[in-house]
Design a protein around this motif. Sequence first.
Motif, PDB file in Angstrom:
ATOM      1  N   ASN A   1       0.844  -1.200   0.000  1.00 48.09           N
ATOM      2  CA  ASN A   1       0.000   0.000   0.000  1.00 48.09           C
ATOM      3  C   ASN A   1       0.877   1.247   0.000  1.00 48.09           C
ATOM      4  O   ASN A   1       2.071   1.179   0.301  1.00 48.09           O
ATOM      5  CB  ASN A   1      -0.904   0.021   1.242  1.00 48.09           C
ATOM      6  CG  ASN A   1      -1.958  -1.063   1.214  1.00 48.09           C
ATOM      7  OD1 ASN A   1      -2.016  -1.910   2.107  1.00 48.09           O
ATOM      8  ND2 ASN A   1      -2.814  -1.044   0.204  1.00 48.09           N
TER       9      ASN A   1
ATOM     10  N   VAL B   1       1.196   5.475   1.221  1.00 46.63           N
ATOM     11  CA  VAL B   1       0.739   6.440   2.228  1.00 46.63           C
ATOM     12  C   VAL B   1       1.447   7.784   1.984  1.00 46.63           C
ATOM     13  O   VAL B   1       2.649   7.808   1.686  1.00 46.63           O
ATOM     14  CB  VAL B   1       1.070   5.922   3.657  1.00 46.63           C
ATOM     15  CG1 VAL B   1       0.706   6.957   4.724  1.00 46.63           C
ATOM     16  CG2 VAL B   1       0.346   4.597   3.936  1.00 46.63           C
TER      17      VAL B   1
ATOM     18  N   THR C   1      -4.239   8.133   2.641  1.00 47.88           N
ATOM     19  CA  THR C   1      -3.993   6.862   1.949  1.00 47.88           C
ATOM     20  C   THR C   1      -5.229   6.522   1.117  1.00 47.88           C
ATOM     21  O   THR C   1      -6.355   6.848   1.515  1.00 47.88           O
ATOM     22  CB  THR C   1      -3.649   5.748   2.974  1.00 47.88           C
ATOM     23  OG1 THR C   1      -3.179   4.607   2.250  1.00 47.88           O
ATOM     24  CG2 THR C   1      -4.822   5.352   3.843  1.00 47.88           C
TER      25      THR C   1
ATOM     26  N   ARG D   1      -0.578  -1.353   6.848  1.00 48.04           N
ATOM     27  CA  ARG D   1      -1.081   0.014   6.713  1.00 48.04           C
ATOM     28  C   ARG D   1      -2.023   0.363   7.860  1.00 48.04           C
ATOM     29  O   ARG D   1      -1.882   1.403   8.502  1.00 48.04           O
ATOM     30  CB  ARG D   1      -1.807   0.165   5.364  1.00 48.04           C
ATOM     31  CG  ARG D   1      -2.358   1.549   5.154  1.00 48.04           C
ATOM     32  CD  ARG D   1      -2.964   1.721   3.781  1.00 48.04           C
ATOM     33  NE  ARG D   1      -4.269   1.082   3.639  1.00 48.04           N
ATOM     34  CZ  ARG D   1      -5.189   1.460   2.758  1.00 48.04           C
ATOM     35  NH1 ARG D   1      -4.923   2.456   1.926  1.00 48.04           N
ATOM     36  NH2 ARG D   1      -6.340   0.839   2.660  1.00 48.04           N
TER      37      ARG D   1
ATOM     38  N   CYS E   1       3.988   0.371   2.334  1.00 48.91           N
ATOM     39  CA  CYS E   1       3.982  -0.526   3.482  1.00 48.91           C
ATOM     40  C   CYS E   1       3.258  -1.840   3.174  1.00 48.91           C
ATOM     41  O   CYS E   1       2.304  -1.874   2.397  1.00 48.91           O
ATOM     42  CB  CYS E   1       3.371   0.145   4.708  1.00 48.91           C
ATOM     43  SG  CYS E   1       1.743   0.821   4.451  1.00 48.91           S
TER      44      CYS E   1
END
Length: 366
Positions: free
Chosen positions: A249, A251, A261, A273, A312
């Motif tokens: 993911n 961010v 996000t 996340r 992440c």
Amino acid sequence: MTTIDTEETVAPLGFLVMKNLQAASPEKLAEALENPGFGVVFTDHMVDICWSVKGGWHRPRVQPYGPIPLDPAASVLHYAQEIFEGIKAYRHADGSIHTFRPDRNAARMQASARRMSLPELPAEYFIQSLREIIAVDGRWVPSGEDQSLYLRPFMFAKEAFLGVRAAQKVAYYVIASPAGAYFSGGVKPVRIWLSEEYSRAGKGGTGKAKTGGNYASSLLAQSEATAKGCDQVVFLNEERNVEELGGMNVVFVYKDGRIVTPESDSILEGITRDSILQLAEDRGYKVEKRPISIDEWREGVASGDIVEVFACGTAAVVTPIGSLVGEGFEEPQPLGELALSLREELTDIQYGRREDKHNWLLRLDA
Ligand code: PLP
Ligand code: COI
């Protein structure tokens, strides 16, 4: 009439354990754990449970790691009815072995199963399967810095049938692989390739499920990224909103203390996340889950409103994004302290060096 309160529970599965008599020698094990890389070395055993429409979940086993007998007509090989999970086991300083939020992985695997017309594995079985692999292969959990045993539960359609419908026979397995850093350079900012031509998932598709096809469809873009000297791809959706990277993911940290996000029906809901955002909220940051367009990203970096961007996931943990590369441009990304400080806080919890305030750890070896 009196009613009787009942609680539905799942009967514990009794695993048949077949020990591997050719298990790695202490010397071979030490060699494997010294510099494990990611996903290349596997432990001595694997766990499997069968499922069929008639028999439900049955024949739970621990057996030597090795090839899986599969009929050439097994529908997974033709129609990709498959799901998987990724979760790690961490060795603490006292030698004990813990995992992180396995209830979340179990629930996500059930959600993936629903989307892919596979049977839902009860959470108790999922967690028991992790305990079983650690019971036989606990010595494979490394103790070096940032090392762990990566556990890969997966489920696939094994029925030999070429008609296109949900399989009536399914297998669930867990394999395990000692792991160091996912990116070969260790924890250093990564270069990300912006894929304009290919998308990973679409509206109403399978992007939210952890299913092999999503990864297969990312590989061409990933090869393009590698050819451009990048580590990962970032995918956009039809509205040119940022979705996620091929395997993690993304961010964004804003100057005013907001953390943004992407919120979307077609991305994987990352457990890393979710945990990182919780830790950020605990520190007073304001978290926003909402669509963010590629223009907002690029303009935010150019204007200085976005002060950090990071990736992440279980494999990558938290990795700063150092550069966004696209057709005809390369934009350095601002580097700050937050990504690495959240990474430290998260790994401190996972490795038992800091109080587990949210009760995220589960001990696997006791
Ligand atoms: N997105 C994708 C496509 C992934 O493969 C992963 C890794 O599992 C993630 C996001 C992050 O999920 P998690 O933090 O649960 O590992
Ligand atoms: C994970 O982080 O567990 C994943 O599944 C990502 C994969 C690309 C290794």
